[in-house]
Design a protein around this motif. Structure first.
Motif, PDB file in Angstrom:
ATOM      1  N   PRO A   1       0.832  -1.207   0.000  1.00 33.49           N
ATOM      2  CA  PRO A   1       0.000   0.000   0.000  1.00 33.49           C
ATOM      3  C   PRO A   1       0.864   1.253   0.000  1.00 33.49           C
ATOM      4  O   PRO A   1       1.992   1.241   0.517  1.00 33.49           O
ATOM      5  CB  PRO A   1      -0.812  -0.110   1.295  1.00 33.49           C
ATOM      6  N   PRO A   2       0.383   2.363  -0.568  1.00 43.62           N
ATOM      7  CA  PRO A   2       1.158   3.609  -0.559  1.00 43.62           C
ATOM      8  C   PRO A   2       1.257   4.166   0.853  1.00 43.62           C
ATOM      9  O   PRO A   2       0.473   3.775   1.738  1.00 43.62           O
ATOM     10  CB  PRO A   2       0.339   4.529  -1.471  1.00 43.62           C
ATOM     11  N   PRO A   3       2.208   5.066   1.104  1.00 42.45           N
ATOM     12  CA  PRO A   3       2.325   5.673   2.439  1.00 42.45           C
ATOM     13  C   PRO A   3       1.008   6.312   2.868  1.00 42.45           C
ATOM     14  O   PRO A   3       0.395   7.061   2.107  1.00 42.45           O
ATOM     15  CB  PRO A   3       3.418   6.733   2.239  1.00 42.45           C
ATOM     16  N   GLY A   4       0.588   5.980   4.070  1.00 44.19           N
ATOM     17  CA  GLY A   4      -0.680   6.513   4.550  1.00 44.19           C
ATOM     18  C   GLY A   4      -1.879   5.949   3.831  1.00 44.19           C
ATOM     19  O   GLY A   4      -3.004   6.461   3.974  1.00 44.19           O
ATOM     20  N   ASP A   5      -1.674   4.909   3.024  1.00 41.52           N
ATOM     21  CA  ASP A   5      -2.734   4.250   2.252  1.00 41.52           C
ATOM     22  C   ASP A   5      -3.329   5.122   1.159  1.00 41.52           C
ATOM     23  O   ASP A   5      -4.369   4.783   0.585  1.00 41.52           O
ATOM     24  CB  ASP A   5      -3.865   3.754   3.169  1.00 41.52           C
ATOM     25  N   VAL A   6      -2.693   6.258   0.843  1.00 36.65           N
ATOM     26  CA  VAL A   6      -3.221   7.167  -0.186  1.00 36.65           C
ATOM     27  C   VAL A   6      -2.109   7.576  -1.135  1.00 36.65           C
ATOM     28  O   VAL A   6      -1.031   7.984  -0.689  1.00 36.65           O
ATOM     29  CB  VAL A   6      -3.856   8.432   0.436  1.00 36.65           C
ATOM     30  N   ALA A   7      -2.369   7.475  -2.439  1.00 38.43           N
ATOM     31  CA  ALA A   7      -1.419   7.943  -3.457  1.00 38.43           C
ATOM     32  C   ALA A   7      -2.151   8.880  -4.412  1.00 38.43           C
ATOM     33  O   ALA A   7      -3.255   8.570  -4.869  1.00 38.43           O
ATOM     34  CB  ALA A   7      -0.826   6.768  -4.227  1.00 38.43           C
TER      35      ALA A   7
END
Length: 362
Positions: free
Chosen positions: A338-344
């Motif tokens: 997953p991307p950092p912080g779950d947001v990309a």
């Protein structure tokens, strides 16, 4: 508190054995009784209990991909790429092949929730939601609860092309930078010398529509162009007057362009919600005897496959739809972290082509 089979039976006023028969479909049950049981299941948001091993492994081999319109190349590209990635990563969740099912919501909030409920009952291994979200507080709250339940049961939840959910319930999110893309597109038109720019927006109450419109208006404001409520007398007024909402279909672009010409016969450019809408706008302009781009420049959004082959080739904003779909599929399968912080945030690229040019000389 976990809802049990007995709770459903009590709500439906039948025995637990009858509920089991309805849900398993292995014994004839009267239609009225079946309807009563299924209504109780919906009201209580009951999910079939499976063996402990299934719970620990999260689930089944089913992966759901929710789209607004599978006939729209935007959604078809993302869904196709995601399905390919799911097939390539078949050894991800629990091992073995996965069954990827595309669920066409038609943009309906009710269908979106219904499909998620059906996938929840089937203990889907993953769910991918594509495209912009509906901006309705009640629907947002219901979606948040539903996605949280899916994630808690071990279902991988991926959002592709939409903003993160409020208090994101264990989801991985791939968002397109629609604001920046729309801003850069309108800045391109302004740099060419356009000041009377019509805008064809998407459906109201959709995040994609709002974000692209915000980017467009940010570019106008940055250039010193004022809106309907601005002060001073200026032919450059009219953000709201020169904005028309519609669907993401060719006919919508055609009708909206005709309406924009009615509101301002002297407009020199049209920015459209997507490429399909832009082609509809071009058709309306040709019907009026106007040339693209000699008389009116036209620009779209998304850079769908046909955009470069249009005549003239369409200026647009490229979103990496295929790449995003592949990434969403890999996130769903657990083959990509997953991307950092779950947001990309996925960037957008301006593609300046032949459909835009400086406005005609006064």
């Amino acid at each position: 508190m976990t809802v049990t089979l007995a709770d459903v039976a009590a709500r439906a006023r039948v025995s637990p054995a009858t509920v089991s028969r309805v849900l398993n479909g292995n014994y004839p049950v009267a239609a009225t009784t079946r309807d009563r049981v299924l209504r109780a299941v919906d009201e209580l948001d009951y999910v079939l209990n499976g063996p402990a091993r299934s719970l620990a492994a999260a689930t089944s081999d089913l992966v759901g991909i929710l789209v607004n319109d599978i006939a729209d190349p935007f959604f078809a590209t993302i869904a196709g790429a995601a399905q390919t990635a799911i097939g390539e990563g078949a050894s991800g969740i629990g091992g073995g092949e996965k069954l990827a099912v595309v669920c066409n919501t038609g943009g309906s909030a009710e269908r979106e929730l219904t499909y998620l409920t059906l996938l929840q009952r089937q203990r889907a291994g993953a769910v991918i939601l594509t495209g912009g979200a509906l901006e309705d507080p009640d629907h947002t709250a219901a979606m948040s609860v539903k996605l949280a339940k899916l994630a808690a049961a071990g279902t991988a939840v991926v959002l592709c092309g939409r903003p993160p959910m409020p208090d994101g319930p264990g989801t991985a999110t791939l968002s397109f930078d629609n604001r920046d893309g729309a801003r850069r597109l309108t800045e391109h038109l302004i740099a060419l010398g356009h000041r009377r720019i019509g805008y064809i927006a998407g459906p109201a109450q959709r995040t994609t529509t709002r974000h692209r419109l915000e980017g467009h208006r940010a570019a106008l404001a940055g250039a010193g162009l004022v809106d309907d409520e601005g002060e001073g007398e200026s032919e450059e007024r009219g953000w709201k007057r020169l904005t028309v909402y519609g669907s993401y279909e060719r006919r919508s672009g055609y009708d909206a362009a005709r309406e924009l010409l009615r509101r301002d016969p002297g407009l020199t450019a049209i920015a459209a919600a997507n490429d399909t809408v832009a082609l509809g706008a071009c058709a309306a302009l040709r019907e009026k005897g106007l040339r693209v781009p000699e008389d009116v420049s036209v620009a779209g959004f998304d850079d769908l496959p046909f955009s470069v082959d249009a005549i003239p080739a369409l200026t647009t904003v490229r979103l990496p739809l295929h790449e995003a779909g592949v990434r969403a599929g890999r996130l769903a399968m657990g083959t990509e972290a997953p991307p950092p912080g779950d947001v990309a945030m996925i960037g957008a690229e301006l593609m300046a082509r032949a459909s835009t040019a400086p406005p005609p000389a006064a």
